[in-house]
Each structure stands twice: as structure tokens, then as C-alpha cells.
Design a protein around this motif. Structure first.
Motif, PDB file in Angstrom:
ATOM      1  N   ASP A 100       0.704  -1.215  -0.009  1.00  0.00           N
ATOM      2  CA  ASP A 100      -0.105   0.071   0.100  1.00  0.00           C
ATOM      3  C   ASP A 100       0.884   1.304  -0.080  1.00  0.00           C
ATOM      4  OD1 ASP A 100      -2.003   1.706   2.232  1.00  0.00           O
ATOM      5  OD2 ASP A 100      -2.106   1.790   0.322  1.00  0.00           O
ATOM      6  N   GLN A 101       0.933   2.022  -1.007  1.00  0.00           N
ATOM      7  CA  GLN A 101       1.647   3.196  -1.258  1.00  0.00           C
ATOM      8  C   GLN A 101       0.927   4.513  -0.619  1.00  0.00           C
ATOM      9  OE1 GLN A 101       2.983   3.619  -5.220  1.00  0.00           O
ATOM     10  NE2 GLN A 101       4.102   5.462  -4.880  1.00  0.00           N
ATOM     11  N   GLN A 102       1.518   4.984   0.558  1.00  0.00           N
ATOM     12  CA  GLN A 102       0.848   5.793   1.430  1.00  0.00           C
ATOM     13  C   GLN A 102       1.280   7.393   0.630  1.00  0.00           C
ATOM     14  OE1 GLN A 102       0.767   5.286   5.835  1.00  0.00           O
ATOM     15  NE2 GLN A 102       2.261   3.592   5.413  1.00  0.00           N
ATOM     16  N   VAL A 103       2.250   7.224   0.205  1.00  0.00           N
ATOM     17  CA  VAL A 103       2.561   8.566  -0.352  1.00  0.00           C
ATOM     18  C   VAL A 103       2.761   8.536  -1.948  1.00  0.00           C
ATOM     19  CG1 VAL A 103       4.222  10.581  -0.709  1.00  0.00           C
ATOM     20  CG2 VAL A 103       3.810   9.477   1.573  1.00  0.00           C
ATOM     21  N   LYS A 104       2.063   9.197  -2.800  1.00  0.00           N
ATOM     22  CA  LYS A 104       1.908   9.088  -4.174  1.00  0.00           C
ATOM     23  C   LYS A 104       2.249  10.338  -5.127  1.00  0.00           C
ATOM     24  CE  LYS A 104      -1.760   5.574  -3.784  1.00  0.00           C
ATOM     25  NZ  LYS A 104      -3.012   5.403  -4.252  1.00  0.00           N
ATOM     26  N   GLN A 105       3.267   9.984  -6.104  1.00  0.00           N
ATOM     27  CA  GLN A 105       3.456  11.157  -6.960  1.00  0.00           C
ATOM     28  C   GLN A 105       3.272  10.413  -8.238  1.00  0.00           C
ATOM     29  OE1 GLN A 105       7.277  11.875  -4.726  1.00  0.00           O
ATOM     30  NE2 GLN A 105       7.194  13.660  -6.061  1.00  0.00           N
ATOM     31  N   ASN A 106       2.032  10.961  -9.107  1.00  0.00           N
ATOM     32  CA  ASN A 106       1.637  10.282 -10.284  1.00  0.00           C
ATOM     33  C   ASN A 106       2.153  10.637 -11.278  1.00  0.00           C
ATOM     34  OD1 ASN A 106      -0.346   8.618  -8.519  1.00  0.00           O
ATOM     35  ND2 ASN A 106      -1.605  10.498  -8.409  1.00  0.00           N
ATOM     36  N   SER A 107       2.992  11.550 -11.340  1.00  0.00           N
ATOM     37  CA  SER A 107       3.320  12.278 -12.591  1.00  0.00           C
ATOM     38  C   SER A 107       5.102  11.811 -12.484  1.00  0.00           C
ATOM     39  CB  SER A 107       3.500  13.589 -12.657  1.00  0.00           C
ATOM     40  OG  SER A 107       2.166  14.099 -12.687  1.00  0.00           O
ATOM     41  N   PRO A 108       5.447  10.974 -13.463  1.00  0.00           N
ATOM     42  CA  PRO A 108       6.752  10.362 -13.235  1.00  0.00           C
ATOM     43  C   PRO A 108       7.838  11.553 -13.705  1.00  0.00           C
ATOM     44  CG  PRO A 108       5.685   8.955 -14.389  1.00  0.00           C
ATOM     45  CD  PRO A 108       4.681   9.892 -14.061  1.00  0.00           C
ATOM     46  N   SER A 109       7.240  12.420 -14.595  1.00  0.00           N
ATOM     47  CA  SER A 109       8.196  13.480 -15.314  1.00  0.00           C
ATOM     48  C   SER A 109       7.502  14.650 -15.593  1.00  0.00           C
ATOM     49  CB  SER A 109       8.665  13.004 -16.449  1.00  0.00           C
ATOM     50  OG  SER A 109       7.804  12.636 -17.301  1.00  0.00           O
ATOM     51  N   LEU A 110       7.988  15.646 -15.451  1.00  0.00           N
ATOM     52  CA  LEU A 110       7.444  17.001 -15.834  1.00  0.00           C
ATOM     53  C   LEU A 110       8.420  17.736 -16.633  1.00  0.00           C
ATOM     54  CD1 LEU A 110       5.134  19.231 -15.430  1.00  0.00           C
ATOM     55  CD2 LEU A 110       6.279  19.742 -13.399  1.00  0.00           C
ATOM     56  N   SER A 111       8.277  18.759 -17.609  1.00  0.00           N
ATOM     57  CA  SER A 111       9.021  19.517 -18.641  1.00  0.00           C
ATOM     58  C   SER A 111       8.423  20.982 -18.469  1.00  0.00           C
ATOM     59  CB  SER A 111       9.115  18.894 -19.990  1.00  0.00           C
ATOM     60  OG  SER A 111      10.248  19.588 -20.601  1.00  0.00           O
ATOM     61  N   VAL A 112       9.290  21.780 -18.152  1.00  0.00           N
ATOM     62  CA  VAL A 112       8.906  23.336 -18.118  1.00  0.00           C
ATOM     63  C   VAL A 112       9.653  23.999 -18.876  1.00  0.00           C
ATOM     64  CG1 VAL A 112       8.436  25.074 -16.407  1.00  0.00           C
ATOM     65  CG2 VAL A 112       7.690  22.834 -15.876  1.00  0.00           C
ATOM     66  N   GLN A 113       9.230  25.239 -19.404  1.00  0.00           N
ATOM     67  CA  GLN A 113      10.307  26.160 -19.813  1.00  0.00           C
ATOM     68  C   GLN A 113      10.750  27.116 -18.671  1.00  0.00           C
ATOM     69  OE1 GLN A 113      10.168  25.630 -23.151  1.00  0.00           O
ATOM     70  NE2 GLN A 113      11.975  26.914 -23.693  1.00  0.00           N
ATOM     71  N   GLU A 114      12.040  27.418 -19.000  1.00  0.00           N
ATOM     72  CA  GLU A 114      12.736  28.282 -18.264  1.00  0.00           C
ATOM     73  C   GLU A 114      11.879  29.425 -17.778  1.00  0.00           C
ATOM     74  OE1 GLU A 114      16.478  29.615 -19.325  1.00  0.00           O
ATOM     75  OE2 GLU A 114      17.060  30.531 -17.563  1.00  0.00           O
ATOM     76  N   GLY A 115      12.023  30.024 -16.607  1.00  0.00           N
ATOM     77  CA  GLY A 115      11.138  31.083 -16.239  1.00  0.00           C
ATOM     78  C   GLY A 115       9.566  30.982 -15.896  1.00  0.00           C
ATOM     79  N   ARG A 116       8.989  29.843 -16.459  1.00  0.00           N
ATOM     80  CA  ARG A 116       7.705  29.607 -16.221  1.00  0.00           C
ATOM     81  C   ARG A 116       7.673  28.820 -14.638  1.00  0.00           C
ATOM     82  NH1 ARG A 116       5.072  29.945 -20.938  1.00  0.00           N
ATOM     83  NH2 ARG A 116       3.010  29.883 -19.872  1.00  0.00           N
ATOM     84  N   ILE A 117       6.144  28.711 -14.021  1.00  0.00           N
ATOM     85  CA  ILE A 117       6.092  27.867 -12.992  1.00  0.00           C
ATOM     86  C   ILE A 117       6.131  26.320 -13.125  1.00  0.00           C
ATOM     87  CG2 ILE A 117       3.630  27.875 -13.372  1.00  0.00           C
ATOM     88  CD1 ILE A 117       3.417  28.208 -10.210  1.00  0.00           C
ATOM     89  N   THR A 161       9.520  12.684  -8.938  1.00  0.00           N
ATOM     90  CA  THR A 161       8.919  13.434 -10.219  1.00  0.00           C
ATOM     91  C   THR A 161      10.105  14.193 -10.734  1.00  0.00           C
ATOM     92  OG1 THR A 161       6.670  13.762  -9.535  1.00  0.00           O
ATOM     93  CG2 THR A 161       7.677  15.013 -11.430  1.00  0.00           C
ATOM     94  N   GLU A 162      10.439  13.528 -11.772  1.00  0.00           N
ATOM     95  CA  GLU A 162      11.687  13.985 -12.682  1.00  0.00           C
ATOM     96  C   GLU A 162      11.485  15.391 -13.373  1.00  0.00           C
ATOM     97  OE1 GLU A 162      13.845  11.366 -15.183  1.00  0.00           O
ATOM     98  OE2 GLU A 162      15.513  12.759 -15.310  1.00  0.00           O
TER      99      GLU A 162
END
Lengths: 113, 111
Positions: free
Chosen positions: B1-18, B105-106
Motif C-alpha cells: 500500500d503506497q501511502q505517498v504517491k507522486q503520480n507524474s513520473p516526469s514534468l517538463s517546463v520552460q525556463e522562467g515559467r512555474i 517526479t523528474e
């Protein structure tokens, strides 16, 4: 000194070898931890020492043997390991067992051939 | 049972953005939450934390939000910088006990 220092950074060993990983901190922390981390996975707790006494063993196989000679040092003795034990071994410490923030070392990358 | 979950293995964002990294938990006894950042071949580095009695904690470019009713927390990084590219782990503890980590999350911040 705000660091947890681990040696060696890399270790390659055969399945019949005996080796040790070492961890040192001079922050006066009284809780020290061993974690194992496989690629793309979160750190998994192995052992916890509180005030130099073993307080938690997360059902780790006996081929891993922890030792805490004093409040600054933590060792992990390795013997007859398996290739699946290859991983990054992380040492961490906290000011007291009840503190919230863990400080991690850089890890020892272990490869078992 | 996974008590803490990060559902997005990866995220890509442009510099300067949130960058917004999300974490969900199932154990209502968790009372302290932390974010760690990890570069390859290094140990995790503590980034920011929040107690369950708060709903927001800010430290420079990093803000953590906690929604207890939804059992959800998020880490906001603004503005994002290329040096923020790393794996981010959410972690939680109950009554100052064992830290439970999410899967990570990477984050990749592109110039």
C-alpha cells in the motif's frame, strides 16, 4: 560542518567478498539511518540507530550488518551479497530521533558482480 | 500500500515559467511533509517542509501548499531555472516517525 560524509563513493564487489560502507557526521546528530535506493525508485529504509542503539531493522537480510561505533560513525558491513543488492546506499542523520528533517549523504554506489 | 504517491513520473517546463509538482497521501495521521531534491549520483537534499497545522510555506522561489481535506500537497517553483532540473521526492511522517517517500517526479527545465 553540515554534511554527512560517505565512503567509498563507488564499490564493486564479488558475491563472496566482505566489504564495509562508512558514514560520518559531525553535526551532533543522535539518529542515523541507512537507506537503499534502486534506480527510479524512492529511498527504502533499512536501519535506524537512535543514540547509538539499533532501534529499527526493516527486515533486512543478515548479509547486511550495521554497526554504530560512536555517535558520529555508522558502518554497514556487507557479506555474501547478491547482484540484486546493487544499488545506491544512502546514509542519513537527524538531530534527534524526534526531529523532522533528515540530512542525507551523497551515497555509496554498490555493484555486486 | 503506497501511502505517498507522486503520480507524474516526469514534468517538463520552460525556463522562467512555474513548475508545479504534486503529491497525494492516504494516511490521515501524517502531520509533517517534506520535499527533497535529488541530482543523479547524489543523495537527496532537503528543500522545504510544512507542518499539518499550516496550509502554505514559502522559501524564496519555492512554495509548498497543503490541502488536508484533499490529502494533497504541491510544490511550486517560480521562476523555474535549468539548475532546478532534478528528481523531486515528496515525503511524509506521522508523529515524528518514519519518513515515507513518494516515487519521485523528474523535473526538466528547458532553457
Amino acid at each position: 560542518d553540515t554534511e554527512v560524509t560517505q565512503t567509498p563513493k563507488h564499490l564493486v564487489m564479488g558475491m563472496t567478498n566482505k566489504k564495509s560502507l562508512k558514514c560520518e557526521q559531525h553535526m551532533g546528530h543522535r539518529a542515523m539511518y541507512w537507506y537503499k535506493q534502486k534506480a527510479k525508485k524512492p529511498p527504502e529504509l533499512m536501519f535506524v540507530y537512535s543514540y547509538e542503539k539499533l532501534s529499527i531493522n526493516e527486515s533486512v537480510p543478515s548479509r547486511f550488518s550495521p554497526e554504530c561505533p560512536n555517535s558520529s560513525l555508522l558502518n554497514l558491513h556487507l557479506h555474501a551479497l547478491q547482484p540484486e543488492d546493487s544499488a545506491l546506499y544512502l546514509c542519513a542523520s537527524k538531530r534527534t530521533p524526534g526531529a523532522n528533517v533528515l540530512t542525507f549523504g551523497a551515497g555509496s554506489r554498490l555493484t555486486v558482480l | 500500500d503506497q501511502q505517498v504517491k507522486q503520480n507524474s513520473p516526469s514534468l517538463s517546463v520552460q525556463e522562467g515559467r512555474i513548475s508545479i509538482l504534486n503529491c497525494d497521501y492516504t494516511n490521515s495521521m501524517f502531520d509533517y511533509f517534506l520535499w527533497y531534491k535529488k541530482y543523479p549520483a547524489e543523495g537527496p537534499t532537503f528543500l522545504i517542509s510544512i507542518s499539518s497545522i499550516k496550509d502554505k510555506n514559502e522559501d524564496g522561489r519555492f512554495t509548498v501548499f497543503l490541502n488536508k481535506s484533499a490529502k494533497h500537497l504541491s510544490l511550486h517553483i517560480v521562476p523555474s531555472q535549468p539548475g532546478d532540473s532534478a528528481v523531486y521526492f515528496c515525503a511524509a511522517s506521522a508523529l515524528r516517525g518514519k519518513l515515507i517517500f513518494g516515487q519521485g517526479t523528474e523535473l526538466s527545465v528547458k532553457p
